[in-house]
Design a protein around this motif. Structure first.
Motif, short mmCIF file in Angstrom:
data_model
loop_
_atom_site.label_atom_id
_atom_site.label_comp_id
_atom_site.label_asym_id
_atom_site.label_seq_id
_atom_site.Cartn_x
_atom_site.Cartn_y
_atom_site.Cartn_z
N PHE A 1 1.10 -1.18 0.03
CA PHE A 1 -0.07 0.14 -0.05
C PHE A 1 0.94 1.26 -0.08
O PHE A 1 0.62 2.23 -0.80
N LEU A 2 1.93 1.23 0.84
CA LEU A 2 2.90 2.54 0.97
C LEU A 2 3.51 2.79 -0.30
O LEU A 2 3.82 3.75 -0.74
N VAL A 3 4.17 1.67 -0.90
CA VAL A 3 4.80 1.75 -2.15
C VAL A 3 3.74 2.31 -3.20
O VAL A 3 3.91 3.13 -4.10
N GLY A 4 2.70 1.67 -3.34
CA GLY A 4 1.75 2.18 -4.29
C GLY A 4 1.26 3.44 -4.19
O GLY A 4 1.10 4.32 -4.99
N PHE A 5 1.18 4.03 -2.88
CA PHE A 5 0.70 5.37 -2.62
C PHE A 5 2.00 6.35 -3.01
O PHE A 5 1.67 7.51 -3.55
N LEU A 6 2.93 5.90 -2.50
CA LEU A 6 4.25 6.83 -3.14
C LEU A 6 4.22 6.90 -4.47
O LEU A 6 4.49 7.95 -5.15
N LEU A 7 4.28 5.70 -5.18
CA LEU A 7 4.20 5.95 -6.76
C LEU A 7 3.03 6.77 -7.21
O LEU A 7 3.44 7.42 -8.27
N PHE A 8 2.08 6.50 -6.53
CA PHE A 8 0.75 7.29 -7.15
C PHE A 8 1.06 8.84 -6.76
O PHE A 8 0.74 9.66 -7.70
N SER A 9 1.43 9.18 -5.69
CA SER A 9 1.73 10.57 -5.20
C SER A 9 2.84 11.25 -6.19
O SER A 9 2.93 12.37 -6.50
N SER A 10 3.87 10.24 -6.28
CA SER A 10 5.08 10.85 -7.12
C SER A 10 4.72 11.06 -8.49
O SER A 10 5.43 12.03 -9.16
N LYS A 11 3.66 10.55 -9.03
CA LYS A 11 3.28 10.77 -10.51
C LYS A 11 2.81 12.29 -10.40
O LYS A 11 2.87 12.69 -11.44
N LEU A 12 2.22 12.98 -9.60
CA LEU A 12 1.96 14.27 -9.52
C LEU A 12 3.00 15.31 -9.34
O LEU A 12 2.95 16.46 -9.73
N LEU A 13 4.51 14.65 -9.10
CA LEU A 13 5.42 15.73 -9.14
C LEU A 13 6.00 15.92 -10.30
O LEU A 13 5.74 15.18 -11.30
N ALA A 14 6.87 16.92 -10.64
CA ALA A 14 7.58 17.15 -11.96
C ALA A 14 8.66 16.00 -12.28
O ALA A 14 8.70 15.87 -13.48
N ASN B 1 5.59 21.99 -0.98
CA ASN B 1 4.51 20.92 -1.40
C ASN B 1 4.35 20.12 -0.58
O ASN B 1 4.94 19.48 0.52
N LYS B 2 3.16 19.59 -0.43
CA LYS B 2 2.57 18.58 0.67
C LYS B 2 3.23 17.33 0.58
O LYS B 2 3.14 16.51 1.61
N ASN B 3 3.82 17.06 -0.41
CA ASN B 3 4.41 15.67 -0.71
C ASN B 3 5.99 15.57 -0.22
O ASN B 3 6.86 15.18 -0.86
N VAL B 4 6.29 16.27 0.72
CA VAL B 4 7.58 16.49 1.23
C VAL B 4 8.65 15.29 1.34
O VAL B 4 9.65 15.08 0.97
#
Length: 353
Positions: free
Chosen positions: A13-26, A75-78
């Motif tokens: 779940f954590l890896v999936g979340f990280l990958l999903f959220s990182s897709k929003l980054l430049a 950025n909220k994804n610090v």
């Protein structure tokens, strides 16, 4: 009944979340992982991937710059940003190791400086990248980068110490005033050591002002007892300008270890001896009592003054079926000072690259 997620499910779940959220980054993990894959493939490419490395350096630095910009924007994804930045740093280290392993540094001066300039100033990557820059030999790009950095307001951490160590091997009057600030009792001990040696090299022998400053610096280094060769390097700075009588009179009974006092006397003898006497001194002490810093100085003298006859006598090269082989120590210093050695062990030839 309460159902608790398994550790494997949580990790997924954590890896999936990280990958999903990182897709929003430049810049996201996929981008960085692709760079990592290309770095791993370099060894299988023609010329060990020399032609591919400049573009990889640009990609890594651009990725780092963009992520740091996002970080400044709160950025909220610090936490996600920090994870990706850590992977970028690991990729920089991997690239630096590749350059070192396959000795590509001589053809990548500008790229190595770029790789250094984009890296966090406290990162251990600087030691790895700095070694490659040193091994690339004297060049305008590296010299300009280190001078500008030392005179900037961003100095600090491991980057500053590595920069000062660079100038112990490539002294430059353009940094003397700046180095003088760190080469004093007020300087932090981790910087005072190498700064003192640089300051001593850039000062005139027997200069009373330099001797007074470096005397105070060495006394403070003895008090600090900090480590990182602080006492040794500060002593070398003083030994560049003071004579043996002065050293004995001021440091025989102040807590300076006897072995360091002997080193200081030996180094002063080396610096103030010339001609055949210097060659004989090197021959007598190189493999018996010289520290690595003294050996670096001795090898620098041999290379710069074309004393090739000393190289075999010191056991630094030998012939094999595949040709002349240099000891790692000699090969490294020859690169740093910009020389190459050819011929045979019985008749070595030193020439500038």
């Amino acid at each position: 009944m309460e159902i608790r997620p398994t550790s494997s499910f949580v990790s997924f779940f954590l890896v999936g979340f990280l990958l999903f959220s990182s897709k929003l980054l430049a810049v996201n993990l996929d981008d960085v992982n692709q760079i990592e894959s290309e770095i791993k493939d370099l060894r299988s490419q023609p010329g060990y991937g020399l032609s591919y490395i400049p573009n990889l350096v640009i990609q890594l630095n651009n990725a780092e710059i963009n992520l740091n910009k996002e970080r400044v924007l709160n950025n909220k994804n610090v936490s996600d940003l920090d994870i990706i930045l850590d992977v970028i740093l690991k990729n920089k280290l991997a690239l630096a190791r590749h350059v070192n392993e396959y000795r590509l540094y001589g053809e990548l001066n500008q790229e190595l400086v770029m790789l250094m300039a984009g890296t966090d100033k406290t990162a251990i990557a600087h030691k790895s990248i700095s070694l490659n820059i040193l091994l690339a030999g004297p060049n305008i790009e590296a010299e300009s980068f280190f001078i500008n950095y030392l005179n900037s307001d961003e100095i600090g951490g491991l980057r500053l110490r590595e920069t000062l160590m660079y100038f112990t091997l490539h002294p430059n009057n353009a940094v003397k005033d700046r180095v003088s600030f760190f080469a004093s009792e007020k300087g932090h001990p981790i910087f005072r050591g190498p700064a003192s040696w640089v300051f001593g090299k850039l000062s005139t022998i027997d200069d009373t002002a330099a001797i007074a400053q470096l005397t105070a610096a060495l006394n403070q280094s003895i008090i600090d007892n900090y480590g990182f060769d602080t006492q040794l390097l500060t002593l070398l700075g003083l030994a560049e300008v003071a004579n043996i009588s002065y050293l004995k009179a001021n440091f025989s009974n102040v807590g300076l270890d006897k072995s360091l006092l002997e080193l200081g006397e030996r180094y002063i003898n080396f610096k103030r001896t010339s001609g055949i006497n210097k060659s004989q001194l090197i021959s007598n002490t190189f493999n018996k009592s010289m520290t690595r810093y003294e050996r670096d100085e001795a090898l620098g003298y041999i290379l710069k003054n074309n004393k090739a006859d000393l190289l075999k006598e010191l056991g630094l090269l030998f012939d094999t079926d595949n040709g002349l082989v240099l000891s790692p120590e000699l090969a490294q210093l020859a690169n740093i000072y910009g020389y190459q050695i050819s011929g045979s062990a019985d008749n070595p030839i030193i020439s500038a690259k």
